[in-house]
Design an enzyme around this catalytic site. Structure first.
Site, PDB file in Angstrom:
ATOM      1  N   ALA A  55       0.728  -1.218   0.097  1.00 16.66           N
ATOM      2  CA  ALA A  55      -0.068  -0.092  -0.025  1.00 16.66           C
ATOM      3  C   ALA A  55       0.866   1.270  -0.128  1.00 16.66           C
ATOM      4  O   ALA A  55       0.516   2.289  -0.809  1.00 16.66           O
ATOM      5  CB  ALA A  55      -0.977   0.073   1.224  1.00 16.66           C
ATOM      6  N   ILE A  58       2.389   1.629  -3.475  1.00  8.93           N
ATOM      7  CA  ILE A  58       1.094   2.159  -4.571  1.00  8.93           C
ATOM      8  C   ILE A  58       0.963   3.734  -4.167  1.00  8.93           C
ATOM      9  O   ILE A  58       0.852   4.340  -5.270  1.00  8.93           O
ATOM     10  CB  ILE A  58       0.084   1.327  -4.264  1.00  8.93           C
ATOM     11  CG1 ILE A  58       0.101  -0.037  -4.928  1.00  8.93           C
ATOM     12  CG2 ILE A  58      -1.130   1.986  -5.080  1.00  8.93           C
ATOM     13  CD1 ILE A  58      -0.804  -1.079  -4.558  1.00  8.93           C
ATOM     14  N   ASP A  59       0.925   4.166  -3.085  1.00 11.13           N
ATOM     15  CA  ASP A  59       0.616   5.333  -2.775  1.00 11.13           C
ATOM     16  C   ASP A  59       1.886   6.157  -3.202  1.00 11.13           C
ATOM     17  O   ASP A  59       1.899   7.425  -3.779  1.00 11.13           O
ATOM     18  CB  ASP A  59       0.437   5.653  -1.202  1.00 11.13           C
ATOM     19  CG  ASP A  59      -0.886   5.605  -0.875  1.00 11.13           C
ATOM     20  OD1 ASP A  59      -1.728   5.440  -1.857  1.00 11.13           O
ATOM     21  OD2 ASP A  59      -1.384   5.235   0.332  1.00 11.13           O
ATOM     22  N   ALA A  60       2.988   5.611  -3.188  1.00 13.22           N
ATOM     23  CA  ALA A  60       4.338   6.403  -3.307  1.00 13.22           C
ATOM     24  C   ALA A  60       4.419   6.722  -4.905  1.00 13.22           C
ATOM     25  O   ALA A  60       4.849   7.723  -5.387  1.00 13.22           O
ATOM     26  CB  ALA A  60       5.558   5.630  -2.872  1.00 13.22           C
ATOM     27  N   LEU A  63       2.129   9.375  -5.664  1.00 11.63           N
ATOM     28  CA  LEU A  63       2.663  10.637  -4.844  1.00 11.63           C
ATOM     29  C   LEU A  63       3.553  11.089  -5.881  1.00 11.63           C
ATOM     30  O   LEU A  63       3.833  12.462  -6.021  1.00 11.63           O
ATOM     31  CB  LEU A  63       2.868  10.724  -3.364  1.00 11.63           C
ATOM     32  CG  LEU A  63       1.874  10.504  -2.558  1.00 11.63           C
ATOM     33  CD1 LEU A  63       2.188  10.337  -1.332  1.00 11.63           C
ATOM     34  CD2 LEU A  63       0.885  11.702  -2.799  1.00 11.63           C
TER      35      LEU A  63
END
Length: 80
Positions: A55, A58-60, A63
């Protein structure tokens, strides 16, 4: 269409499609985590660690796309 308009549309698409992709990825991963936890409850803790790690990745990725979009919007790398 001017360069500023094209860059604005491109940045909006980058951020919007990146958000949709991240949401879908985390949703699918969360569903698979629940399925795996139901099938083998003894593996819940190792799966949870891997799920949180993925997670974050994926968020990195999302961003980084937001950062590139902001760079295109505010730094004007095309020299226009």
């Amino acid at each position: 269409m001017t360069d500023a308009g094209a860059i604005s549309i491109a940045c909006g698409l980058m951020i919007g499609l990146g958000a949709v992709g991240a949401c879908l990825g985390i949703g699918v991963m969360g569903g698979r985590f629940i399925e795996g936890s139901v099938r083998q409850p003894e593996l819940m803790e190792p799966l949870q660690v891997k799920m949180f790690l993925l997670a974050g990745l994926i968020d990195a990725n999302f961003l980084i796309g937001v950062g590139v979009a902001m760079m295109l919007l505010f730094s004007n790398p095309l020299g226009a």
